[in-house]
Scaffold this active site. Structure first.
Site, mmCIF file in Angstrom:
data_model
loop_
_atom_site.group_PDB
_atom_site.id
_atom_site.type_symbol
_atom_site.label_atom_id
_atom_site.label_comp_id
_atom_site.label_asym_id
_atom_site.label_seq_id
_atom_site.Cartn_x
_atom_site.Cartn_y
_atom_site.Cartn_z
ATOM 1 N N SER A 24 0.879 -1.302 -0.119
ATOM 2 C CA SER A 24 0.109 0.031 -0.131
ATOM 3 C C SER A 24 0.942 1.433 -0.197
ATOM 4 C CB SER A 24 -0.986 0.096 1.227
ATOM 5 O OG SER A 24 -1.496 1.182 1.426
ATOM 6 N N LYS A 25 0.352 2.255 -0.911
ATOM 7 C CA LYS A 25 1.215 3.423 -0.676
ATOM 8 C C LYS A 25 0.731 4.379 -0.052
ATOM 9 C CE LYS A 25 2.349 3.312 -5.758
ATOM 10 N NZ LYS A 25 3.763 2.851 -5.654
ATOM 11 N N LYS A 75 -13.568 -3.893 3.309
ATOM 12 C CA LYS A 75 -14.737 -2.691 2.853
ATOM 13 C C LYS A 75 -15.913 -2.704 3.483
ATOM 14 C CE LYS A 75 -11.820 -0.136 -0.419
ATOM 15 N NZ LYS A 75 -11.828 0.307 -1.830
ATOM 16 N N ASN A 96 -14.374 2.910 3.131
ATOM 17 C CA ASN A 96 -12.977 3.082 3.175
ATOM 18 C C ASN A 96 -12.267 3.650 4.244
ATOM 19 O OD1 ASN A 96 -13.164 5.522 2.108
ATOM 20 N ND2 ASN A 96 -11.678 5.032 0.516
ATOM 21 N N ASP A 112 -13.677 6.747 -2.109
ATOM 22 C CA ASP A 112 -13.136 6.330 -3.610
ATOM 23 C C ASP A 112 -13.929 7.216 -4.493
ATOM 24 O OD1 ASP A 112 -11.492 4.548 -2.482
ATOM 25 O OD2 ASP A 112 -13.146 3.044 -2.549
ATOM 26 N N GLY A 137 -17.447 -3.164 -15.929
ATOM 27 C CA GLY A 137 -17.260 -3.800 -14.590
ATOM 28 C C GLY A 137 -18.469 -3.520 -13.620
ATOM 29 N N ASN A 161 -20.676 -5.495 -18.218
ATOM 30 C CA ASN A 161 -20.011 -6.290 -17.432
ATOM 31 C C ASN A 161 -19.735 -7.615 -18.049
ATOM 32 O OD1 ASN A 161 -18.376 -6.723 -14.998
ATOM 33 N ND2 ASN A 161 -20.203 -7.857 -14.189
ATOM 34 N N ARG A 162 -18.834 -8.398 -17.928
ATOM 35 C CA ARG A 162 -18.716 -9.854 -18.273
ATOM 36 C C ARG A 162 -19.884 -10.471 -17.956
ATOM 37 N NH1 ARG A 162 -13.558 -13.056 -16.384
ATOM 38 N NH2 ARG A 162 -14.582 -12.731 -14.063
ATOM 39 N N GLY A 249 -5.343 5.143 -12.466
ATOM 40 C CA GLY A 249 -5.887 5.509 -11.049
ATOM 41 C C GLY A 249 -4.693 5.950 -10.043
HETATM 42 P P1 ATR Z 1 -13.756 -5.381 -7.162
HETATM 43 O O1 ATR Z 1 -14.371 -5.374 -5.848
HETATM 44 O O2 ATR Z 1 -12.214 -4.960 -7.324
HETATM 45 O O3 ATR Z 1 -14.455 -4.678 -8.077
HETATM 46 P P2 ATR Z 1 -15.089 -7.843 -7.820
HETATM 47 O O4 ATR Z 1 -16.313 -7.615 -7.216
HETATM 48 O O5 ATR Z 1 -14.622 -9.313 -7.643
HETATM 49 O O6 ATR Z 1 -13.851 -6.928 -7.291
HETATM 50 O O7 ATR Z 1 -15.315 -7.366 -9.330
HETATM 51 C C1 ATR Z 1 -14.326 -7.705 -10.276
HETATM 52 C C2 ATR Z 1 -14.803 -7.005 -11.693
HETATM 53 O O8 ATR Z 1 -13.965 -7.388 -12.666
HETATM 54 C C3 ATR Z 1 -16.190 -7.675 -12.166
HETATM 55 O O9 ATR Z 1 -16.845 -6.753 -12.781
HETATM 56 C C4 ATR Z 1 -15.574 -8.730 -12.876
HETATM 57 O O10 ATR Z 1 -16.644 -9.213 -13.944
HETATM 58 P P3 ATR Z 1 -17.562 -10.418 -13.546
HETATM 59 O O11 ATR Z 1 -18.644 -9.886 -12.789
HETATM 60 O O12 ATR Z 1 -18.265 -11.010 -14.581
HETATM 61 O O13 ATR Z 1 -16.920 -11.490 -12.791
HETATM 62 C C5 ATR Z 1 -14.629 -8.209 -13.801
HETATM 63 N N1 ATR Z 1 -13.340 -8.876 -14.268
HETATM 64 C C6 ATR Z 1 -12.367 -9.574 -13.537
HETATM 65 N N2 ATR Z 1 -11.621 -10.428 -14.388
HETATM 66 C C7 ATR Z 1 -12.180 -10.148 -15.676
HETATM 67 C C8 ATR Z 1 -11.649 -10.261 -17.005
HETATM 68 N N3 ATR Z 1 -10.401 -11.127 -17.110
HETATM 69 N N4 ATR Z 1 -12.197 -9.815 -18.069
HETATM 70 C C9 ATR Z 1 -13.667 -9.100 -17.755
HETATM 71 N N5 ATR Z 1 -13.993 -8.788 -16.461
HETATM 72 C C10 ATR Z 1 -13.208 -9.090 -15.416
#
Ligand code: ATR
Length: 281
Positions: A24-25, A75, A96, A112, A137, A161-162, A249
């Site tokens: 952590s910074k 968090k 946070n 944040d 995301g 989102n994925r 960021g």
């Molecule tokens: P955080 O609290 O950092 O947001 P998280 O709740 O695990 O961590 O969410 C990670 C995000 O990155 C999610 O939107 C995840 O997509 P999914 O909801 O489909 O899991 C996305 N993510 C992580 N790795 C990815 C990848 N290789 N390609 C696309 N999306 C990714």
């Protein structure tokens, strides 16, 4: 040697708790903010084992700690721990920043989102108000910033989102707001955006996102909430799409710290020299 006439007393104690936290910074940033503003504080990084968060916070308070930053994965636990929360912390579902008030009350906040918005709007001079935003995301990172982003009144926000369903749920949760929409990456392609913000963890794993060409408007900009990566596939994509600005960021990290510092100390530091010194190495 301590003087009998030292009336200053010990400096106020702050810390960041997380796991892992050694990278952590935040200690470096808060010490720089304190030096700049002449505040007497000490700020350390404390690694906390899973399941040990409440105990660790209790110990820190018992030792006279005044406030905490909280990072991954605590968090949400910090949100529960707080006895009262700011509106932006309520919206984020995550805390946070903890403040241990003189009254004995524990207040939770989330800096944040405001940190990211200030970095984009003030540091980079890139407006959000009236612009079309694509946010990539639908995890905690994105949820954490949505409230302050929407407060800027963008013209439209699409969350992609994925896992499309998670984006839809998040868009609905912040809904009643017609400018919001959630979808999967495969639904993109029919419209263009002025600002694309990456809040996925994909860059961290060195992975690119399946984004179609042409979704970035002329003069469009790209922002990745991650920083310090040697290679950032999302920003490389932005560059290939002709983005007018590529932002990481690091400024968000400093701005969220400065907002916590302000909550604790009532002093607003100048973030520019701190960002510059972190960029300088
Ligand atoms: P955080 O609290 O950092 O947001 P998280 O709740 O695990 O961590 O969410 C990670 C995000 O990155 C999610 O939107 C995840 O997509 P999914 O909801 O489909 O899991 C996305 N993510 C992580 N790795 C990815 C990848 N290789 N390609 C696309 N999306 C990714």
């Amino acid at each position: 040697m301590d003087s009998l006439f030292d009336f200053d007393g010990p400096p106020d104690r702050y810390a960041v708790m997380g796991n892992p936290v050694s990278h952590s910074k935040s200690p470096q940033i808060h010490q720089a903010l304190a030096r700049q503003t002449g505040q007497r504080i000490v700020y350390e990084a404390i690694q906390v084992d899973p399941g040990g968060f409440s105990q660790a916070v209790g110990n820190f308070r018992a030792a006279g700690g005044k406030g905490l930053n909280v990072t991954v994965p605590f968090k949400q636990e910090a949100w529960t721990y707080a006895e009262e929360r700011s509106e932006r912390a309520e919206q984020a579902g995550a805390v946070n920043t903890l403040l241990f008030l003189d009254s004995g009350l524990v207040r939770g906040d989330n800096t944040d989102g405001v940190g990211m918005v200030r970095d984009i709007v003030l540091n980079h001079g890139c407006a959000i108000s009236g612009r079309r935003l694509l946010i990539l995301g639908a995890g905690g990172a994105v949820r954490g910033v949505l409230g302050p982003v929407l407060a800027e009144r963008p013209a439209r926000v699409v969350i992609a989102n994925r896992t499309a369903e998670k984006a839809e749920i998040l868009a609905r949760a912040f809904g009643g707001n017609l400018v919001m929409e959630g979808c999967g990456f495969d639904a993109l392609g029919d419209e263009t955006f002025d600002l694309v913000i990456n809040g996925t963890a994909a860059s961290l794993h060195g992975e690119s996102l399946p984004l179609p060409d042409g979704i970035l408007a002329v003069h469009g900009a790209c922002y990745d909430m991650m920083y310090g990566l040697e290679v950032n596939p999302f920003l490389q994509w932005g560059e290939a799409q002709g983005a007018s600005r590529l932002m990481d960021g690091l400024g968000m990290l400093v701005e969220q710290a400065a907002e916590s510092f302000w909550l604790w100390r009532g002093v607003r530091p100048d973030t520019a020299p701190v960002i510059a010194s972190l960029r300088g190495g």
